[in-house]
Write an enzyme that holds these catalytic residues in place. Structure first.
Site, PDB file in Angstrom:
ATOM      1  N   ARG A 238       0.857  -1.178   0.000  1.00 20.99           N
ATOM      2  CA  ARG A 238       0.000   0.000   0.000  1.00 20.99           C
ATOM      3  C   ARG A 238       0.898   1.234   0.000  1.00 20.99           C
ATOM      4  O   ARG A 238       1.964   1.224   0.652  1.00 20.99           O
ATOM      5  CB  ARG A 238      -0.885   0.043   1.257  1.00 20.99           C
ATOM      6  N   GLU A 267      -3.761   7.484  -5.044  1.00 17.84           N
ATOM      7  CA  GLU A 267      -3.997   6.923  -6.385  1.00 17.84           C
ATOM      8  C   GLU A 267      -5.277   7.498  -6.986  1.00 17.84           C
ATOM      9  O   GLU A 267      -6.243   7.713  -6.256  1.00 17.84           O
ATOM     10  CB  GLU A 267      -4.108   5.395  -6.267  1.00 17.84           C
ATOM     11  N   HIS A 285      -1.131   0.309  -9.826  1.00 16.93           N
ATOM     12  CA  HIS A 285      -1.825  -0.603  -8.895  1.00 16.93           C
ATOM     13  C   HIS A 285      -2.445  -1.775  -9.681  1.00 16.93           C
ATOM     14  O   HIS A 285      -3.673  -1.917  -9.708  1.00 16.93           O
ATOM     15  CB  HIS A 285      -2.892   0.140  -8.083  1.00 16.93           C
TER      16      HIS A 285
HETATM   17  C1  8YV Z   1      -7.384  -4.429  -5.662  1.00 14.96           C
HETATM   18  C2  8YV Z   1      -5.736  -4.804  -3.957  1.00 14.96           C
HETATM   19  O1  8YV Z   1      -8.359  -5.123  -5.006  1.00 14.96           O
HETATM   20  O2  8YV Z   1      -6.352  -6.956  -3.262  1.00 14.96           O
HETATM   21  C3  8YV Z   1      -6.030  -5.824  -2.929  1.00 14.96           C
HETATM   22  O3  8YV Z   1      -5.960  -5.471  -1.749  1.00 14.96           O
HETATM   23  O4  8YV Z   1      -5.252  -3.759  -3.666  1.00 14.96           O
HETATM   24  C4  8YV Z   1      -6.055  -5.078  -5.382  1.00 14.96           C
HETATM   25  O5  8YV Z   1      -6.046  -6.420  -5.690  1.00 14.96           O
HETATM   26  C5  8YV Z   1      -7.701  -4.414  -7.091  1.00 14.96           C
HETATM   27  O6  8YV Z   1      -6.857  -3.495  -7.646  1.00 14.96           O
HETATM   28  C6  8YV Z   1      -9.133  -4.041  -7.376  1.00 14.96           C
HETATM   29  O7  8YV Z   1      -9.384  -2.731  -7.068  1.00 14.96           O
END
Ligand code: 8YV
Length: 319
Positions: A238, A267, A285
């Site tokens: 993150r 983001e 991301h």
């Molecule tokens: C997002 C993610 O879910 O799984 C996570 O925590 O950050 C990613 O896999 C994906 O970008 C969908 O928004």
């Protein structure tokens, strides 16, 4: 539709989801929702909040804690992603509300991208691509880069994804150590309890630790300086885990060698300073973003949703 689907349920969708997942939700349920809901949005604007039996959201978007108490018929929250940092776990626990998420199915793709970013950060593949496209090769050779195989890899957060990164790095004959809240049982890799010491030792530091208040700015100026002028930071965790201002300052001053980043503070906004740096690899991301993995995540979102609506145990329950 699975046997446990509760037909006629009213689902509140928060933020955009995969189009194929949105289509299935609309086929099977009445969907209320919006792409740009915030905690300040009055739920009354969504139609009849009292009818809403499920919330479907995604890891980066989450759901405001205050909404849970305003949805009297809510039976389940189902989130697309493994990250829990935007989900109101304490409030859900207090209400006995199950929260589903999508662990495991994305481990391989996130670890694959971490290795891709690491190799790009060291070998400068994207920068070399720009070099060729600009026609610069006609003027001379590309500068030498940094060896990957056999180097020292530090992993911050040895969960499921961190372990998948370590297994891949073993194939590159890397020396692997990790920092974790506590040593992980059953793994051969060395636990290093001090984060600055891990960074000091490592050539590459890969972040696979969970986001949230507990890890905010874990990677600060001290850790970045310890990683050093030849060190490379790889972040597939993150943006909040890294002090982004300190990162930019250390890259500017040369106290840190480079960075390869899939996640950022705000983001999709990436600071202009990072955009301008040739020793930084940038990705939007996208670590879990393959057709295969996103479909597996969507399937798990639906399985969690339908189990929750049927009052059955969720296949992947965070709370
Ligand atoms: C997002 C993610 O879910 O799984 C996570 O925590 O950050 C990613 O896999 C994906 O970008 C969908 O928004």
């Amino acid at each position: 539709m699975t046997a446990s689907t509760a037909p006629g349920s009213t689902v509140l969708q928060i933020g955009p989801l995969m189009p194929a997942l949105e289509a299935v939700l609309r086929e099977q349920h009445e969907v209320l929702g919006a792409q740009a809901l915030t905690a300040a949005t009055p739920l009354a604007d969504m139609g009849d909040a009292a009818c809403i039996t499920a919330v479907v959201t995604s890891a980066p978007v989450g759901v405001p804690a205050v909404w849970l108490a305003q949805l009297p018929s809510l039976k389940v929250v189902s989130s697309f992603g493994v990250g829990l940092d935007q989900l109101p776990l304490d409030a859900a626990r207090a209400q006995g509300l199950p929260v589903g998420y999508t662990p495991d199915v994305l481990n391989d793709c996130v670890a694959d991208l971490a290795m891709g970013l690491l190799i790009d950060g060291a070998r400068r593949i994207a920068a070399a691509d720009r070099f060729v496209r600009r026609g610069d090769w006609l003027q001379g050779r590309y500068p030498l880069t940094t060896r990957v195989s056999g180097k020292r890899l530090g992993i911050v957060g040895l969960g499921r994804i961190g372990q998948a990164v370590a297994r891949r790095a073993a194939g590159f004959d890397m020396d692997i150590a990790y920092n974790n809240r506590r040593p992980v049982d059953g793994v051969a890799w060395r636990h290093e309890p001090s984060l600055p010491a891990l960074a000091q030792w490592a050539d590459f530091l890969v972040l696979t630790v969970a986001g949230g208040a507990g890890t905010r700015h874990l990677i600060n100026a001290e850790v970045l300086r310890a990683l050093g002028p030849k060190g490379l930071l790889v972040n597939v965790a993150r943006g909040s885990v890294v002090d982004q201002a300190a990162l930019i300052a250390c890259l500017h001053s040369g106290e840190l060698g480079g960075a390869a980043l899939d996640v950022f503070d705000d983001e999709p906004h990436v600071p202009a300073a990072l955009l301008a740096m040739e020793n930084v690899v940038l990705a939007p991301h996208m670590a879990s973003g393959t057709h295969d993995t996103r479909q597996a995540m969507a399937d798990l979102v639906l399985a969690n949703l339908h189990a929750g609506l049927a009052g059955e145990p969720l296949p992947a329950r965070a709370v």
